[in-house]
Design a protein around this motif. Structure first.
Motif, PDB file in Angstrom:
ATOM      1  N   ASN A 435       0.839  -1.264  -0.101  1.00  0.00           N
ATOM      2  CA  ASN A 435       0.002   0.096  -0.128  1.00  0.00           C
ATOM      3  C   ASN A 435       0.812   1.187  -0.076  1.00  0.00           C
ATOM      4  OD1 ASN A 435      -1.910   1.928   0.042  1.00  0.00           O
ATOM      5  ND2 ASN A 435      -2.845   0.768   1.870  1.00  0.00           N
ATOM      6  N   PRO A 436       1.427   1.627  -1.264  1.00  0.00           N
ATOM      7  CA  PRO A 436       2.268   2.828  -1.279  1.00  0.00           C
ATOM      8  C   PRO A 436       1.771   4.190  -0.771  1.00  0.00           C
ATOM      9  CG  PRO A 436       1.801   1.923  -3.573  1.00  0.00           C
ATOM     10  CD  PRO A 436       1.262   1.066  -2.566  1.00  0.00           C
ATOM     11  N   TYR A 437       0.440   4.091  -0.970  1.00  0.00           N
ATOM     12  CA  TYR A 437      -0.245   5.474  -0.757  1.00  0.00           C
ATOM     13  C   TYR A 437      -0.198   5.583   0.653  1.00  0.00           C
ATOM     14  CZ  TYR A 437      -1.785   4.735  -5.536  1.00  0.00           C
ATOM     15  OH  TYR A 437      -2.071   4.528  -6.746  1.00  0.00           O
ATOM     16  N   ARG A 438      -0.180   4.795   1.549  1.00  0.00           N
ATOM     17  CA  ARG A 438       0.120   5.108   3.035  1.00  0.00           C
ATOM     18  C   ARG A 438       1.668   5.270   3.544  1.00  0.00           C
ATOM     19  NH1 ARG A 438      -4.633   1.999   6.114  1.00  0.00           N
ATOM     20  NH2 ARG A 438      -3.995   3.450   7.594  1.00  0.00           N
ATOM     21  N   SER A 439       2.311   5.008   2.695  1.00  0.00           N
ATOM     22  CA  SER A 439       3.979   4.912   3.309  1.00  0.00           C
ATOM     23  C   SER A 439       4.329   6.317   3.292  1.00  0.00           C
ATOM     24  CB  SER A 439       4.514   4.029   2.189  1.00  0.00           C
ATOM     25  OG  SER A 439       3.894   2.625   2.148  1.00  0.00           O
ATOM     26  N   SER A 440       5.573   6.283   3.925  1.00  0.00           N
ATOM     27  CA  SER A 440       6.046   7.624   4.279  1.00  0.00           C
ATOM     28  C   SER A 440       7.732   7.326   4.153  1.00  0.00           C
ATOM     29  CB  SER A 440       5.701   8.217   5.753  1.00  0.00           C
ATOM     30  OG  SER A 440       6.626   9.585   5.920  1.00  0.00           O
ATOM     31  N   SER A 441       8.419   8.289   3.646  1.00  0.00           N
ATOM     32  CA  SER A 441       9.823   7.969   3.505  1.00  0.00           C
ATOM     33  C   SER A 441      10.463   8.315   4.680  1.00  0.00           C
ATOM     34  CB  SER A 441      10.241   8.814   2.321  1.00  0.00           C
ATOM     35  OG  SER A 441       9.940  10.180   2.398  1.00  0.00           O
ATOM     36  N   SER A 442       9.981   8.913   5.642  1.00  0.00           N
ATOM     37  CA  SER A 442      10.673   9.295   6.645  1.00  0.00           C
ATOM     38  C   SER A 442      10.557   8.182   7.968  1.00  0.00           C
ATOM     39  CB  SER A 442      10.173  10.745   7.304  1.00  0.00           C
ATOM     40  OG  SER A 442       9.038  10.622   7.513  1.00  0.00           O
ATOM     41  N   ASP A 443       9.475   7.387   7.672  1.00  0.00           N
ATOM     42  CA  ASP A 443       9.289   6.369   8.762  1.00  0.00           C
ATOM     43  C   ASP A 443       9.107   5.060   8.121  1.00  0.00           C
ATOM     44  OD1 ASP A 443       8.174   4.958  10.977  1.00  0.00           O
ATOM     45  OD2 ASP A 443       6.688   6.288  11.660  1.00  0.00           O
ATOM     46  N   VAL A 444      10.060   4.046   8.532  1.00  0.00           N
ATOM     47  CA  VAL A 444      10.164   2.523   7.812  1.00  0.00           C
ATOM     48  C   VAL A 444       8.793   2.083   8.287  1.00  0.00           C
ATOM     49  CG1 VAL A 444      11.346   1.751   9.647  1.00  0.00           C
ATOM     50  CG2 VAL A 444      11.327   0.617   7.406  1.00  0.00           C
ATOM     51  N   THR A 445       8.459   2.351   9.596  1.00  0.00           N
ATOM     52  CA  THR A 445       7.279   1.652   9.988  1.00  0.00           C
ATOM     53  C   THR A 445       5.944   1.779   9.144  1.00  0.00           C
ATOM     54  OG1 THR A 445       6.602   3.123  11.890  1.00  0.00           O
ATOM     55  CG2 THR A 445       8.429   1.496  12.359  1.00  0.00           C
ATOM     56  N   THR A 446       5.872   2.680   8.347  1.00  0.00           N
ATOM     57  CA  THR A 446       4.611   2.979   7.624  1.00  0.00           C
ATOM     58  C   THR A 446       4.643   2.332   6.455  1.00  0.00           C
ATOM     59  OG1 THR A 446       5.646   4.890   6.437  1.00  0.00           O
ATOM     60  CG2 THR A 446       4.223   5.443   8.804  1.00  0.00           C
ATOM     61  N   ARG A 447       5.761   1.529   6.001  1.00  0.00           N
ATOM     62  CA  ARG A 447       5.579   0.811   4.490  1.00  0.00           C
ATOM     63  C   ARG A 447       5.331  -0.589   4.786  1.00  0.00           C
ATOM     64  NH1 ARG A 447      11.842   2.821   4.150  1.00  0.00           N
ATOM     65  NH2 ARG A 447      11.428   5.142   4.800  1.00  0.00           N
ATOM     66  N   PHE A 448       4.584  -1.084   5.763  1.00  0.00           N
ATOM     67  CA  PHE A 448       4.180  -2.423   6.101  1.00  0.00           C
ATOM     68  C   PHE A 448       3.105  -2.613   6.550  1.00  0.00           C
ATOM     69  CE2 PHE A 448       8.980  -1.850   5.861  1.00  0.00           C
ATOM     70  CZ  PHE A 448       9.411  -2.807   5.221  1.00  0.00           C
ATOM     71  N   ASP A 449       2.469  -3.903   6.376  1.00  0.00           N
ATOM     72  CA  ASP A 449       1.093  -3.861   7.095  1.00  0.00           C
ATOM     73  C   ASP A 449       1.148  -4.269   8.468  1.00  0.00           C
ATOM     74  OD1 ASP A 449      -0.151  -3.601   4.466  1.00  0.00           O
ATOM     75  OD2 ASP A 449       0.372  -5.588   3.952  1.00  0.00           O
ATOM     76  N   GLN A 450       2.197  -5.195   8.813  1.00  0.00           N
ATOM     77  CA  GLN A 450       2.308  -5.497  10.196  1.00  0.00           C
ATOM     78  C   GLN A 450       3.733  -5.364  10.836  1.00  0.00           C
ATOM     79  OE1 GLN A 450      -0.662  -6.160  11.235  1.00  0.00           O
ATOM     80  NE2 GLN A 450      -1.803  -7.086   9.105  1.00  0.00           N
ATOM     81  N   VAL A 451       3.851  -4.381  12.043  1.00  0.00           N
ATOM     82  CA  VAL A 451       5.167  -4.310  12.439  1.00  0.00           C
ATOM     83  C   VAL A 451       5.159  -4.648  13.714  1.00  0.00           C
ATOM     84  CG1 VAL A 451       6.735  -2.434  12.732  1.00  0.00           C
ATOM     85  CG2 VAL A 451       5.139  -2.415  10.678  1.00  0.00           C
ATOM     86  N   PHE A 452       6.420  -5.381  14.127  1.00  0.00           N
ATOM     87  CA  PHE A 452       6.665  -5.796  15.533  1.00  0.00           C
ATOM     88  C   PHE A 452       7.969  -5.190  16.012  1.00  0.00           C
ATOM     89  CE2 PHE A 452       3.562  -9.148  14.270  1.00  0.00           C
ATOM     90  CZ  PHE A 452       2.790  -9.023  15.376  1.00  0.00           C
ATOM     91  N   TRP A 453       8.275  -4.343  16.721  1.00  0.00           N
ATOM     92  CA  TRP A 453       9.178  -3.774  17.395  1.00  0.00           C
ATOM     93  C   TRP A 453       9.620  -4.318  18.731  1.00  0.00           C
ATOM     94  CZ3 TRP A 453      11.123   1.662  15.405  1.00  0.00           C
ATOM     95  CH2 TRP A 453      12.271   1.890  15.818  1.00  0.00           C
ATOM     96  N   PHE A 454      10.839  -4.940  19.047  1.00  0.00           N
ATOM     97  CA  PHE A 454      10.868  -5.391  20.406  1.00  0.00           C
ATOM     98  C   PHE A 454      12.408  -5.300  20.446  1.00  0.00           C
ATOM     99  CE2 PHE A 454      10.510  -8.580  16.941  1.00  0.00           C
ATOM    100  CZ  PHE A 454      11.461  -9.216  16.989  1.00  0.00           C
ATOM    101  N   GLY A 455      12.634  -5.519  21.751  1.00  0.00           N
ATOM    102  CA  GLY A 455      14.034  -5.393  22.416  1.00  0.00           C
ATOM    103  C   GLY A 455      14.376  -5.012  23.664  1.00  0.00           C
ATOM    104  N   ASP A 456      15.475  -4.583  23.738  1.00  0.00           N
ATOM    105  CA  ASP A 456      15.858  -3.808  25.234  1.00  0.00           C
ATOM    106  C   ASP A 456      15.901  -2.328  24.917  1.00  0.00           C
ATOM    107  OD1 ASP A 456      16.994  -3.084  27.487  1.00  0.00           O
ATOM    108  OD2 ASP A 456      19.010  -4.037  27.469  1.00  0.00           O
ATOM    109  N   PHE A 457      14.848  -1.768  25.137  1.00  0.00           N
ATOM    110  CA  PHE A 457      14.938  -0.155  24.992  1.00  0.00           C
ATOM    111  C   PHE A 457      15.296   0.537  26.208  1.00  0.00           C
ATOM    112  CE2 PHE A 457      10.345  -1.420  22.798  1.00  0.00           C
ATOM    113  CZ  PHE A 457      11.197  -1.921  21.750  1.00  0.00           C
TER     114      PHE A 457
END
Length: 623
Positions: A435-457
């Motif tokens: 869905n390129p119409y909802r993507s942003s070049s400044s945020d990688v998380t907007t270019r995918f349908d499902q995003v999981f971000w995990f780790g030692d924050f």
């Protein structure tokens, strides 16, 4: 036709005359005499005039009714015979047999033999049989009325006589759901690996954690016919049959989202995932660089409180062990032969490994990864992020594991790490955006349908340790909201300064940092670090409610590090896709797969030998 039936019969040919005699004999009542006794005596010989001579001739087949037998219909004849049989059966007060017995007695009675002999004798006479046609219907009606009166009389006399019931008096027993005979069960016996298919009927009415079978729609339609289900599985295993015509017409490269020939289309998706949800198991763990791995990872990947294993396992590690290959082999050994390692990537001591069920790897695209370093001065890449992406059917996934700047008061530095990662992580590369119409070049998380971000924050609890310990003692029933009020990450997410659009499942576990290695005590060193929720799993989706978290907890049995692993079990919505993406083609790490199976066999053999040795009794000797 002449009005006189006798003249018509005499003038007809012999063949026609015999046919009329057949019809007339058939239409008579069994008790109606065919010829008067006096006339019969005159036609017999002189020595046999005063007695009847039974003639034993085979009875001709019953002919069809003709137009000459209009006086007595077939229904009246059948009704008369039934009344006569009923009278004979009811005449005996001790009679309790069925109607078949009464018919048998009626067939063997002397009166029936006399009637049949009279019929046969009169049949051979010829034309006298057809005399008095006009007088016979009245006699027959009188006899029917007399028989009816006899029947009513018998019914009134034998009101207490009961015939044997033709149906059972009580209700029939309920049929078993498994209506298979022992022979069929033996023929359709299947392997133990396929026994879980019988659970579909039980899961049909209730809510299930996760279930994905290639032929689940077909099995659900079969209801409780376990014989058919077992027979189908014994022939086709777990795969649905494919017709040769479908193989000829199928072209994966030309298929579309709604086309029947698409590998990633709706038909294939519904066949493997009827509810269009895939199970995703996410693990994050800071291993603290320990060289020695846990002896058993079952509690980490296969907890006992989960009914089913999931379809995709994603394990992110920070400060991983020096031997990354050994870590991946332990993961393969734990998950077993049902799973293959789809992809693995590393960035310094950041490891990210993806395992998938081996029958689902054909629906994955090529896997891509990218890295971002947030501490450039350091030679050892301990801080940064590692992202892995692929498309499963028509849904794109992005998994990011990261390690932010440490320190209790360095909240701003951690926000900078986050902003740098979403801008610098160059994904996707060759995989098309769904869905390129909802993507942003400044945020990688907007270019995918499902995003999981995990780790030692590394976000801490901004409170003194004594106060945190007091709150932890007062915490009851898993309600960690008093602790999360002091959580830095929760506060920054509410302000919108970090992880925009992300969510976190409710937290019902104690802080995962910092423990003494090998025990459940928090930091007892001179630094006395405050317990904190540094290890987290966050998620984001383009469509609302696409990700549903089933479990969010820590694994307290793994104590080889100062961090406790955190796991998240999720169900993710899937959508059909197009075959215009670079496909994975079933590629996986074959050498790792074989090594993991070899280790499992060795471990089971050792356990078997230990069990045998423990069963051997010790022989006591007396000196």
């Amino acid at each position: 036709m002449a009005e006189n039936g006798e003249d018509c019969t005499l003038n007809c040919p012999s063949e026609t005359r015999d046919k009329g005699a057949y019809d007339d004999i058939e239409s008579r009542s069994p008790k109606t005499p065919l010829v008067d006794i006096k006339s019969n005596r005159k036609n017999n010989d002189a020595g046999q005039a005063d007695r009847e001579i039974p003639v034993y001739l085979p009875q001709p087949p019953s002919p069809r009714l003709s137009k000459f037998s209009k006086s007595v219909s077939a229904e009246e004849t059948v009704r008369t015979r039934r009344l006569r049989n009923s009278q004979e059966s009811l005449s005996d007060r001790a009679e309790t047999g069925s109607s078949t017995d009464s018919l048998r007695e009626d067939r063997l009675s002397p009166r029936n033999e006399q009637d049949s002999n009279t019929k046969l004798t009169n049949f051979t006479i010829g034309s006298p049989v057809l005399q008095d046609r006009k007088s016979r219907p009245a006699k027959h009606e009188k006899r029917s009325q007399s028989q009816q009166s006899v029947w009513e009389d018998h019914r009134g006399r034998s009101a207490k006589i009961r015939l044997s019931p033709l149906r059972p008096t009580g209700p029939l027993p309920a049929l078993d759901k498994t209506f298979a005979s022992a022979a069929l069960k033996a023929v359709n016996r299947i392997d133990r690996d396929c026994l879980d298919y019988g659970m579909l009927v039980k899961e049909k009415g209730g809510k299930r954690l996760h279930r994905n079978l290639s032929d689940s729609r077909l099995l659900e339609n079969m209801g409780s016919d376990s014989v058919s289900v077992s027979s189908m599985k014994s022939v086709y295993s777990v795969l649905s049959p494919i017709r040769p015509q479908d193989v000829r017409n199928r072209s994966f490269l030309e298929g579309s989202m709604l086309g029947s020939g698409a590998l990633l289309g709706a038909e294939e998706l519904d066949r493997h995932f009827p509810d269009r949800r895939v199970g995703v198991y996410v693990v994050t763990w800071n291993m603290q660089g320990e060289k020695f791995l846990p002896a058993n990872l079952n509690d980490l990947l296969l907890p006992t409180d989960s009914e089913f294993a999931q379809d995709i396992y994603v394990i992110g590690v920070q400060e991983g062990c020096p031997d990354r290959r050994e870590w991946e082999t332990c993961l393969q050994e734990t998950l077993g032969p049902h799973y293959v390692m789809l992809y693995t990537a590393s960035h310094g001591v950041l490891y990210l490994t993806v395992f998938i069920r081996r029958d689902l790897m054909w629906f994955c695209s090529e896997v891509e990864h990218a890295t971002v370093t947030t501490r450039i001065i350091s030679q050892i890449k301990t801080k940064g992020a590692l992202g892995v992406t692929f498309t499963f059917f028509g849904t794109s996934f992005l998994f990011i594991t990261s390690h932010f700047t440490s320190g209790d008061a360095k909240v701003y530095e951690r926000i900078l790490d986050y902003n740098k990662i979403i801008e610098a992580l160059a994904l996707p590369k060759s995989i098309p955006d769904t869905n390129p119409y909802r993507s942003s070049s400044s945020d990688v998380t907007t270019r995918f349908d499902q995003v999981f971000w995990f780790g030692d924050f590394n976000f801490r609890l901004s409170k003194e340790r004594a106060d945190i310990e007091t709150i932890m003692k007062r915490t009851m029933g898993g309600d960690m909201s008093p602790l999360l009020e002091h959580d830095q990450l929760t506060k920054q997410m509410k302000d919108g300064s970090i992880f925009k659009g992300f969510q976190e499942a409710p937290v019902h576990f104690f802080p995962t940092y910092k423990f003494d290695i090998g025990c459940d005590d928090y930091d007892t060193t001179s630094k006395q670090r405050t317990p904190s929720y540094t290890d987290r799993v966050l998620f984001r989706s383009r469509q609302a409610n696409d990700i549903r978290v089933l479990k969010y907890d820590s694994c307290s049995s793994i104590k080889t590090s100062d961090h406790r692993p955190v796991i998240a079990v999720c169900q993710v919505k899937l959508r059909p896709g197009r075959d215009n993406i670079p496909l994975c083609g079933g590629m996986f790490d074959r050498s790792l797969y074989l090594e993991g199976i070899k280790r499992r066999m060795t471990a089971r053999e050792l356990k078997r030998r230990e069990a045998i040795s423990s069963q051997n009794s010790t022989i006591c000797t007396i000196s």
